[in-house]
Design an enzyme around this catalytic site. Structure first.
Site, short mmCIF file in Angstrom:
data_model
loop_
_atom_site.label_atom_id
_atom_site.label_comp_id
_atom_site.label_asym_id
_atom_site.label_seq_id
_atom_site.Cartn_x
_atom_site.Cartn_y
_atom_site.Cartn_z
N SER A 94 1.15 11.87 -0.81
CA SER A 94 0.80 10.46 -0.79
C SER A 94 1.24 9.78 0.50
O SER A 94 0.73 10.09 1.57
CB SER A 94 1.40 9.77 -2.02
OG SER A 94 0.94 8.44 -2.13
N ASP A 241 -3.05 5.04 2.30
CA ASP A 241 -1.99 6.03 2.47
C ASP A 241 -2.64 7.40 2.59
O ASP A 241 -3.86 7.52 2.71
CB ASP A 241 -1.00 5.96 1.30
CG ASP A 241 -1.67 6.16 -0.05
OD1 ASP A 241 -2.89 5.97 -0.15
OD2 ASP A 241 -0.96 6.49 -1.03
N ASP A 245 -4.98 6.56 -2.56
CA ASP A 245 -4.96 5.88 -3.86
C ASP A 245 -4.39 4.47 -3.74
O ASP A 245 -4.30 3.75 -4.73
CB ASP A 245 -4.20 6.70 -4.91
CG ASP A 245 -2.70 6.82 -4.64
OD1 ASP A 245 -2.25 6.49 -3.53
OD2 ASP A 245 -1.97 7.27 -5.56
#
Length: 458
Positions: A94, A241, A245
Protein backbone atom coordinates in the site's frame (compact mmCIF):
# COMPACT_ATOMS: atom_id res chain seq x y z
CA UNK A 1 -3.04 -11.51 15.92
CA UNK A 2 0.73 -11.67 15.59
CA UNK A 3 1.01 -11.89 11.79
CA UNK A 4 -1.94 -10.01 10.28
CA UNK A 5 -1.93 -6.38 11.33
CA UNK A 6 -4.56 -3.71 10.74
CA UNK A 7 -4.15 -4.02 6.95
CA UNK A 8 -2.69 -7.44 6.22
CA UNK A 9 0.93 -8.55 6.44
CA UNK A 10 3.73 -6.09 5.66
CA UNK A 11 7.46 -6.06 6.12
CA UNK A 12 10.83 -5.17 4.66
CA UNK A 13 11.68 -7.39 1.70
CA UNK A 14 14.32 -9.99 2.58
CA UNK A 15 13.82 -9.47 6.31
CA UNK A 16 10.28 -10.03 7.60
CA UNK A 17 8.92 -10.68 4.13
CA UNK A 18 10.47 -13.55 2.16
CA UNK A 19 9.18 -15.81 -0.64
CA UNK A 20 8.85 -18.86 1.66
CA UNK A 21 6.84 -16.82 4.15
CA UNK A 22 4.52 -15.44 1.47
CA UNK A 23 4.07 -18.97 0.16
CA UNK A 24 3.05 -20.19 3.61
CA UNK A 25 0.53 -17.35 3.94
CA UNK A 26 -1.02 -18.27 0.59
CA UNK A 27 -1.06 -21.99 1.39
CA UNK A 28 -2.72 -21.36 4.75
CA UNK A 29 -5.32 -19.09 3.14
CA UNK A 30 -6.15 -21.63 0.43
CA UNK A 31 -6.42 -24.43 2.99
CA UNK A 32 -8.84 -22.47 5.17
CA UNK A 33 -10.90 -20.91 2.37
CA UNK A 34 -11.11 -24.25 0.50
CA UNK A 35 -11.51 -22.53 -2.87
CA UNK A 36 -11.04 -24.36 -6.17
CA UNK A 37 -9.44 -21.25 -7.69
CA UNK A 38 -7.83 -18.18 -6.17
CA UNK A 39 -6.39 -15.13 -7.87
CA UNK A 40 -3.00 -13.51 -7.34
CA UNK A 41 -2.47 -9.81 -8.05
CA UNK A 42 0.23 -7.28 -7.25
CA UNK A 43 1.14 -3.62 -7.31
CA UNK A 44 4.25 -2.28 -9.05
CA UNK A 45 6.87 -2.95 -6.35
CA UNK A 46 10.13 -4.44 -7.60
CA UNK A 47 9.58 -7.51 -5.42
CA UNK A 48 5.98 -7.95 -6.53
CA UNK A 49 6.59 -10.52 -9.25
CA UNK A 50 8.80 -12.54 -6.91
CA UNK A 51 6.14 -12.75 -4.22
CA UNK A 52 3.30 -13.28 -6.69
CA UNK A 53 5.20 -16.27 -8.06
CA UNK A 54 5.74 -17.61 -4.54
CA UNK A 55 2.05 -17.24 -3.72
CA UNK A 56 0.97 -18.87 -6.99
CA UNK A 57 3.31 -21.84 -6.46
CA UNK A 58 2.04 -22.37 -2.93
CA UNK A 59 -1.59 -22.21 -4.04
CA UNK A 60 -0.95 -24.81 -6.74
CA UNK A 61 0.84 -26.99 -4.17
CA UNK A 62 -2.33 -27.27 -2.11
CA UNK A 63 -4.42 -28.10 -5.18
CA UNK A 64 -5.79 -24.62 -5.83
CA UNK A 65 -5.83 -23.33 -9.39
CA UNK A 66 -4.48 -19.82 -9.87
CA UNK A 67 -5.77 -16.84 -11.85
CA UNK A 68 -2.84 -14.46 -12.45
CA UNK A 69 -4.12 -10.90 -12.64
CA UNK A 70 -0.74 -9.18 -12.90
CA UNK A 71 -0.43 -5.52 -11.89
CA UNK A 72 -3.79 -4.16 -10.84
CA UNK A 73 -4.94 -1.82 -8.04
CA UNK A 74 -6.24 -3.51 -4.92
CA UNK A 75 -9.80 -2.31 -5.68
CA UNK A 76 -9.42 -3.82 -9.15
CA UNK A 77 -8.50 -7.16 -7.58
CA UNK A 78 -11.47 -6.81 -5.24
CA UNK A 79 -13.74 -6.13 -8.20
CA UNK A 80 -12.45 -9.33 -9.83
CA UNK A 81 -13.18 -11.30 -6.63
CA UNK A 82 -16.69 -9.86 -6.41
CA UNK A 83 -17.36 -10.64 -10.06
CA UNK A 84 -16.03 -14.22 -10.04
CA UNK A 85 -16.43 -15.32 -6.42
CA UNK A 86 -12.71 -16.13 -6.29
CA UNK A 87 -10.64 -15.01 -3.29
CA UNK A 88 -7.49 -13.03 -4.03
CA UNK A 89 -3.97 -12.93 -2.64
CA UNK A 90 -2.99 -9.30 -3.20
CA UNK A 91 0.75 -8.59 -3.05
CA UNK A 92 1.06 -4.99 -1.88
CA UNK A 93 2.40 -2.81 0.89
CA UNK A 94 0.00 0.00 0.00
CA UNK A 95 1.53 3.31 1.15
CA UNK A 96 4.66 1.87 2.77
CA UNK A 97 8.14 2.79 1.44
CA UNK A 98 9.65 0.93 -1.56
CA UNK A 99 11.65 -1.51 0.59
CA UNK A 100 8.41 -2.97 1.92
CA UNK A 101 5.94 -5.41 0.48
CA UNK A 102 3.04 -7.32 1.92
CA UNK A 103 0.05 -9.60 1.54
CA UNK A 104 -3.60 -8.64 1.74
CA UNK A 105 -6.26 -11.36 1.56
CA UNK A 106 -9.55 -10.65 -0.18
CA UNK A 107 -12.63 -12.84 0.12
CA UNK A 108 -14.79 -14.06 -2.74
CA UNK A 109 -17.22 -11.21 -2.06
CA UNK A 110 -14.59 -8.60 -2.92
CA UNK A 111 -13.95 -7.43 0.63
CA UNK A 112 -11.10 -8.04 3.05
CA UNK A 113 -11.49 -11.19 5.10
CA UNK A 114 -13.12 -10.90 8.53
CA UNK A 115 -10.72 -10.97 11.47
CA UNK A 116 -12.12 -14.30 12.67
CA UNK A 117 -11.17 -15.88 9.33
CA UNK A 118 -7.75 -14.22 9.42
CA UNK A 119 -7.19 -15.66 12.89
CA UNK A 120 -7.97 -19.15 11.59
CA UNK A 121 -5.57 -18.63 8.68
CA UNK A 122 -2.91 -17.36 11.06
CA UNK A 123 -3.29 -20.46 13.23
CA UNK A 124 -2.73 -22.66 10.17
CA UNK A 125 0.21 -20.53 9.12
CA UNK A 126 1.97 -20.69 12.46
CA UNK A 127 1.37 -24.44 12.70
CA UNK A 128 2.41 -24.91 9.04
CA UNK A 129 -0.69 -27.06 8.69
CA UNK A 130 -1.34 -27.11 4.94
CA UNK A 131 -3.19 -29.62 2.78
CA UNK A 132 -0.43 -30.37 0.23
CA UNK A 133 -1.40 -32.52 -2.75
CA UNK A 134 0.35 -35.04 -4.99
CA UNK A 135 1.57 -34.56 -8.56
CA UNK A 136 -1.80 -35.45 -10.08
CA UNK A 137 -3.77 -32.82 -8.14
CA UNK A 138 -1.63 -29.67 -8.31
CA UNK A 139 -3.46 -26.52 -9.38
CA UNK A 140 -3.23 -25.02 -12.84
CA UNK A 141 -2.32 -21.40 -13.65
CA UNK A 142 -4.13 -19.03 -16.03
CA UNK A 143 -3.28 -15.44 -16.87
CA UNK A 144 -6.10 -12.90 -16.82
CA UNK A 145 -4.69 -10.03 -18.91
CA UNK A 146 -7.80 -7.84 -18.94
CA UNK A 147 -8.33 -7.40 -15.18
CA UNK A 148 -7.44 -3.67 -15.22
CA UNK A 149 -9.63 -2.93 -18.24
CA UNK A 150 -12.60 -4.83 -16.83
CA UNK A 151 -12.26 -2.95 -13.55
CA UNK A 152 -12.37 0.38 -15.38
CA UNK A 153 -15.47 -0.67 -17.31
CA UNK A 154 -17.18 -1.68 -14.06
CA UNK A 155 -16.32 1.69 -12.52
CA UNK A 156 -17.84 3.48 -15.50
CA UNK A 157 -20.97 1.35 -15.34
CA UNK A 158 -21.32 2.07 -11.63
CA UNK A 159 -21.04 5.82 -12.12
CA UNK A 160 -23.70 5.59 -14.81
CA UNK A 161 -25.93 3.79 -12.31
CA UNK A 162 -25.20 6.49 -9.73
CA UNK A 163 -26.24 9.13 -12.27
CA UNK A 164 -22.80 10.73 -12.18
CA UNK A 165 -21.21 9.67 -15.46
CA UNK A 166 -23.33 11.93 -17.65
CA UNK A 167 -22.93 14.80 -15.19
CA UNK A 168 -19.15 14.55 -15.17
CA UNK A 169 -18.98 14.22 -18.95
CA UNK A 170 -21.02 17.41 -19.31
CA UNK A 171 -18.71 19.31 -16.94
CA UNK A 172 -15.60 18.35 -19.00
CA UNK A 173 -13.19 18.94 -16.09
CA UNK A 174 -9.42 18.95 -16.37
CA UNK A 175 -7.94 16.45 -13.95
CA UNK A 176 -4.29 16.10 -12.94
CA UNK A 177 -3.48 12.56 -11.77
CA UNK A 178 -0.47 11.41 -9.74
CA UNK A 179 -0.58 7.61 -9.39
CA UNK A 180 2.86 7.76 -7.73
CA UNK A 181 4.33 5.14 -10.13
CA UNK A 182 2.02 2.62 -8.47
CA UNK A 183 -0.78 0.35 -9.64
CA UNK A 184 -3.10 3.28 -10.32
CA UNK A 185 -0.96 4.02 -13.40
CA UNK A 186 -2.67 1.18 -15.27
CA UNK A 187 -6.24 2.29 -14.56
CA UNK A 188 -6.89 5.82 -13.27
CA UNK A 189 -5.73 7.89 -16.30
CA UNK A 190 -7.83 5.74 -18.63
CA UNK A 191 -10.81 5.79 -16.27
CA UNK A 192 -10.95 9.57 -16.08
CA UNK A 193 -10.42 9.97 -19.83
CA UNK A 194 -13.35 7.60 -20.41
CA UNK A 195 -15.37 9.81 -18.05
CA UNK A 196 -14.82 12.69 -20.45
CA UNK A 197 -12.12 14.47 -18.46
CA UNK A 198 -9.09 16.18 -19.93
CA UNK A 199 -6.34 14.22 -18.13
CA UNK A 200 -2.74 15.21 -17.44
CA UNK A 201 -0.41 13.04 -15.38
CA UNK A 202 2.75 13.05 -13.33
CA UNK A 203 4.52 9.94 -12.01
CA UNK A 204 2.29 8.02 -14.41
CA UNK A 205 4.70 5.23 -15.41
CA UNK A 206 4.57 1.99 -13.37
CA UNK A 207 7.89 1.74 -11.51
CA UNK A 208 8.41 -0.17 -8.28
CA UNK A 209 11.37 1.99 -7.31
CA UNK A 210 8.86 4.87 -6.95
CA UNK A 211 11.26 7.42 -8.45
CA UNK A 212 8.73 10.25 -8.47
CA UNK A 213 7.78 10.20 -4.81
CA UNK A 214 7.20 7.92 -1.86
CA UNK A 215 4.00 5.86 -2.19
CA UNK A 216 2.15 7.64 0.61
CA UNK A 217 0.13 10.55 -0.85
CA UNK A 218 0.70 13.00 2.00
CA UNK A 219 1.13 16.74 1.45
CA UNK A 220 4.94 16.69 1.61
CA UNK A 221 5.06 14.17 -1.26
CA UNK A 222 2.71 15.98 -3.64
CA UNK A 223 4.76 18.97 -4.76
CA UNK A 224 4.88 17.77 -8.37
CA UNK A 225 1.10 17.33 -8.46
CA UNK A 226 0.51 20.79 -7.03
CA UNK A 227 2.78 22.32 -9.69
CA UNK A 228 1.03 20.34 -12.43
CA UNK A 229 -2.39 21.56 -11.30
CA UNK A 230 -1.24 25.18 -11.37
CA UNK A 231 0.53 24.91 -14.73
CA UNK A 232 -2.43 23.24 -16.47
CA UNK A 233 -5.29 25.11 -14.75
CA UNK A 234 -6.67 21.75 -13.69
CA UNK A 235 -9.92 21.64 -11.76
CA UNK A 236 -8.66 18.92 -9.43
CA UNK A 237 -5.49 17.01 -8.62
CA UNK A 238 -5.79 13.35 -7.61
CA UNK A 239 -3.06 11.31 -5.91
CA UNK A 240 -3.02 7.61 -5.09
CA UNK A 241 -0.96 5.40 -2.82
CA UNK A 242 0.93 2.36 -4.13
CA UNK A 243 -2.11 0.13 -4.66
CA UNK A 244 -4.59 2.94 -5.44
CA UNK A 245 -7.15 2.15 -2.78
CA UNK A 246 -6.76 5.70 -1.47
CA UNK A 247 -7.21 9.13 -3.04
CA UNK A 248 -5.97 12.52 -1.86
CA UNK A 249 -6.72 15.81 -3.58
CA UNK A 250 -5.25 19.15 -4.65
CA UNK A 251 -7.62 22.06 -5.35
CA UNK A 252 -7.68 24.29 -8.41
CA UNK A 253 -5.19 26.72 -6.83
CA UNK A 254 -2.61 23.98 -6.35
CA UNK A 255 -3.26 23.77 -2.60
CA UNK A 256 -3.35 20.46 -0.76
CA UNK A 257 -6.80 19.39 0.46
CA UNK A 258 -6.61 17.69 3.82
CA UNK A 259 -8.00 14.18 3.75
CA UNK A 260 -10.28 14.91 6.69
CA UNK A 261 -11.83 17.85 4.83
CA UNK A 262 -12.46 15.68 1.76
CA UNK A 263 -14.06 12.97 3.91
CA UNK A 264 -16.25 15.54 5.64
CA UNK A 265 -17.39 16.98 2.30
CA UNK A 266 -18.22 13.55 0.89
CA UNK A 267 -20.09 12.57 4.06
CA UNK A 268 -22.03 15.83 4.10
CA UNK A 269 -23.23 15.12 0.57
CA UNK A 270 -24.47 11.64 1.51
CA UNK A 271 -25.89 11.70 5.04
CA UNK A 272 -29.55 11.63 6.04
CA UNK A 273 -30.97 11.62 9.59
CA UNK A 274 -30.57 8.20 11.17
CA UNK A 275 -27.65 7.18 8.98
CA UNK A 276 -24.36 6.06 10.46
CA UNK A 277 -20.78 6.87 9.51
CA UNK A 278 -17.97 4.52 10.48
CA UNK A 279 -14.53 5.98 11.09
CA UNK A 280 -11.51 5.36 13.31
CA UNK A 281 -10.37 6.81 16.62
CA UNK A 282 -8.22 9.42 14.87
CA UNK A 283 -11.40 10.93 13.43
CA UNK A 284 -11.32 14.66 12.77
CA UNK A 285 -13.64 17.09 14.48
CA UNK A 286 -14.75 18.09 10.98
CA UNK A 287 -16.48 14.74 10.50
CA UNK A 288 -17.85 14.84 14.05
CA UNK A 289 -19.50 18.18 13.25
CA UNK A 290 -20.92 16.99 9.91
CA UNK A 291 -22.45 13.89 11.51
CA UNK A 292 -24.00 15.92 14.31
CA UNK A 293 -25.45 18.48 11.90
CA UNK A 294 -27.01 15.67 9.83
CA UNK A 295 -28.57 14.07 12.92
CA UNK A 296 -26.65 10.90 12.10
CA UNK A 297 -24.50 8.61 14.23
CA UNK A 298 -20.72 8.27 14.32
CA UNK A 299 -19.26 4.81 15.01
CA UNK A 300 -15.55 4.69 15.90
CA UNK A 301 -13.26 1.68 15.59
CA UNK A 302 -9.58 0.90 15.81
CA UNK A 303 -7.49 2.29 12.97
CA UNK A 304 -7.32 0.01 9.94
CA UNK A 305 -9.71 -0.98 7.18
CA UNK A 306 -10.48 -4.43 8.61
CA UNK A 307 -11.94 -2.88 11.75
CA UNK A 308 -14.08 -0.43 9.80
CA UNK A 309 -15.33 -3.19 7.51
CA UNK A 310 -16.38 -5.37 10.45
CA UNK A 311 -18.35 -2.50 12.01
CA UNK A 312 -20.01 -1.62 8.69
CA UNK A 313 -21.13 -5.21 8.24
CA UNK A 314 -22.54 -5.33 11.77
CA UNK A 315 -24.48 -2.09 11.36
CA UNK A 316 -25.91 -3.13 8.00
CA UNK A 317 -27.01 -6.49 9.41
CA UNK A 318 -28.87 -4.52 12.07
CA UNK A 319 -30.64 -2.49 9.40
CA UNK A 320 -28.64 0.73 9.78
CA UNK A 321 -27.81 2.67 6.63
CA UNK A 322 -24.07 3.38 6.23
CA UNK A 323 -23.70 5.49 3.08
CA UNK A 324 -20.07 6.43 3.70
CA UNK A 325 -17.17 5.35 5.91
CA UNK A 326 -13.46 5.83 6.07
CA UNK A 327 -10.47 7.66 7.44
CA UNK A 328 -8.79 10.97 6.76
CA UNK A 329 -5.89 9.27 4.96
CA UNK A 330 -7.89 9.07 1.73
CA UNK A 331 -9.20 5.57 2.40
CA UNK A 332 -12.94 6.06 1.93
CA UNK A 333 -15.71 3.51 1.39
CA UNK A 334 -19.17 3.79 -0.10
CA UNK A 335 -20.74 0.56 1.20
CA UNK A 336 -23.65 0.59 -1.25
CA UNK A 337 -21.00 0.27 -3.98
CA UNK A 338 -18.62 -2.10 -2.18
CA UNK A 339 -17.40 -2.40 1.40
CA UNK A 340 -13.87 -1.64 0.30
CA UNK A 341 -11.65 1.37 -0.26
CA UNK A 342 -11.41 2.42 -3.89
CA UNK A 343 -9.25 5.42 -4.78
CA UNK A 344 -10.60 5.86 -8.31
CA UNK A 345 -14.26 5.62 -7.28
CA UNK A 346 -13.69 7.98 -4.35
CA UNK A 347 -11.99 10.48 -6.65
CA UNK A 348 -14.90 10.34 -9.08
CA UNK A 349 -17.37 10.99 -6.28
CA UNK A 350 -15.32 13.98 -5.13
CA UNK A 351 -15.00 15.23 -8.71
CA UNK A 352 -18.81 15.19 -8.90
CA UNK A 353 -18.84 17.77 -6.10
CA UNK A 354 -16.29 19.85 -8.02
CA UNK A 355 -18.57 19.81 -11.07
CA UNK A 356 -20.79 22.35 -9.29
CA UNK A 357 -18.17 24.65 -7.75
CA UNK A 358 -14.40 24.92 -7.34
CA UNK A 359 -12.69 22.34 -5.15
CA UNK A 360 -11.53 25.05 -2.76
CA UNK A 361 -15.16 26.05 -2.20
CA UNK A 362 -16.22 22.42 -1.73
CA UNK A 363 -13.97 22.07 1.33
CA UNK A 364 -14.13 25.64 2.62
CA UNK A 365 -16.82 24.79 5.15
CA UNK A 366 -14.58 22.14 6.74
CA UNK A 367 -11.57 24.30 7.55
CA UNK A 368 -10.72 25.96 10.85
CA UNK A 369 -8.85 23.07 12.48
CA UNK A 370 -5.14 22.30 12.58
CA UNK A 371 -4.53 18.55 12.31
CA UNK A 372 -0.96 17.42 13.05
CA UNK A 373 0.70 14.02 12.81
CA UNK A 374 4.09 12.81 14.01
CA UNK A 375 5.91 9.48 14.20
CA UNK A 376 8.49 8.15 16.65
CA UNK A 377 10.59 5.34 15.18
CA UNK A 378 11.98 2.54 17.31
CA UNK A 379 14.48 -0.26 16.75
CA UNK A 380 13.54 -2.69 19.52
CA UNK A 381 10.22 -3.80 21.05
CA UNK A 382 11.50 -2.69 24.46
CA UNK A 383 11.57 0.89 23.20
CA UNK A 384 7.99 0.56 21.98
CA UNK A 385 6.85 -0.79 25.32
CA UNK A 386 8.63 1.96 27.26
CA UNK A 387 7.02 4.65 25.10
CA UNK A 388 3.55 3.19 25.54
CA UNK A 389 4.00 3.00 29.31
CA UNK A 390 4.96 6.67 29.30
CA UNK A 391 1.96 7.51 27.11
CA UNK A 392 -0.38 5.66 29.46
CA UNK A 393 0.93 7.70 32.40
CA UNK A 394 0.33 10.98 30.55
CA UNK A 395 -3.17 9.86 29.54
CA UNK A 396 -4.17 8.83 33.05
CA UNK A 397 -2.96 12.12 34.54
CA UNK A 398 -4.65 14.34 31.94
CA UNK A 399 -7.83 16.31 32.62
CA UNK A 400 -9.65 15.04 29.54
CA UNK A 401 -11.95 12.23 28.39
CA UNK A 402 -9.83 9.13 27.74
CA UNK A 403 -10.64 6.55 25.05
CA UNK A 404 -8.53 3.38 24.78
CA UNK A 405 -10.16 1.73 21.74
CA UNK A 406 -6.84 1.97 19.92
CA UNK A 407 -4.01 3.53 21.89
CA UNK A 408 -4.74 6.56 24.07
CA UNK A 409 -7.04 9.34 22.86
CA UNK A 410 -7.69 12.41 24.99
CA UNK A 411 -10.69 14.59 24.15
CA UNK A 412 -10.82 18.15 25.45
CA UNK A 413 -14.12 19.11 23.81
CA UNK A 414 -12.56 21.52 21.33
CA UNK A 415 -9.31 19.59 20.76
CA UNK A 416 -7.92 16.08 21.03
CA UNK A 417 -4.71 14.06 20.88
CA UNK A 418 -4.11 10.37 20.13
CA UNK A 419 -1.09 8.08 20.58
CA UNK A 420 -1.05 4.56 19.13
CA UNK A 421 1.49 2.04 17.80
CA UNK A 422 1.47 1.47 14.06
CA UNK A 423 0.06 -1.84 12.89
CA UNK A 424 2.34 -1.99 9.84
CA UNK A 425 5.65 -0.25 10.67
CA UNK A 426 8.05 0.11 13.67
CA UNK A 427 6.51 3.45 14.63
CA UNK A 428 4.43 4.97 17.38
CA UNK A 429 2.09 7.48 15.79
CA UNK A 430 0.85 10.73 17.33
CA UNK A 431 -2.12 12.79 16.13
CA UNK A 432 -3.53 16.05 17.45
CA UNK A 433 -6.23 18.45 16.31
CA UNK A 434 -7.19 21.87 17.65
CA UNK A 435 -8.52 25.22 16.53
CA UNK A 436 -5.00 26.53 16.01
CA UNK A 437 -1.66 24.94 15.19
CA UNK A 438 0.07 26.09 18.38
CA UNK A 439 -2.35 24.24 20.62
CA UNK A 440 -2.25 21.11 18.47
CA UNK A 441 1.56 21.21 18.64
CA UNK A 442 1.44 21.57 22.42
CA UNK A 443 -0.84 18.54 22.70
CA UNK A 444 1.55 16.49 20.57
CA UNK A 445 4.51 17.50 22.69
CA UNK A 446 2.63 16.65 25.89
CA UNK A 447 2.97 13.04 24.80
CA UNK A 448 6.07 13.13 22.62
CA UNK A 449 8.51 14.58 25.15
CA UNK A 450 8.00 11.96 27.90
CA UNK A 451 7.79 9.18 25.28
CA UNK A 452 11.14 10.15 23.76
CA UNK A 453 12.66 10.33 27.24
CA UNK A 454 11.37 6.82 27.97
CA UNK A 455 12.70 5.55 24.63
CA UNK A 456 16.17 6.90 25.39
CA UNK A 457 16.22 5.10 28.73
CA UNK A 458 14.91 1.78 27.37
Amino acid sequence: MDVFGSSGVRGVVGEKLTPPFVGRVAAAAATVLDADTMAVARDTRTSGQLFADAAASALAAVGCSVARLGVVPTPGAQAYADRTGRPVVMITASHNPPAYNGVKLVGGDGTELPRATLETIEDRLLAEDFDLVGYDAVGSSTRIPDAPETYVEELLDRLATDGLRERLAAAEPTVAIDPGNGAGCVTSPRFFRELGCDVVTVNGQPDGHFPGRDPEPVADNLGSLRRLVRSTDADLGIAHDGDADRAMFVDETGSHIEGDAALAALADAELEPGDAVVSAVNVSQRLVDVVADADAELELTQIGSTYLISRIRKLRREGTSVPVAGEGNGGIMFPDYRIARDGAYTAARFLALVADRPASDVVADYSGYAYLRANIEYDHPDEREAMLVAAEKVAEDADAELTTTDGYRLDYGDAWVLVRPSGTEPLVRLYAEAGDRARAQTLLETFRDPMEDAQAEA
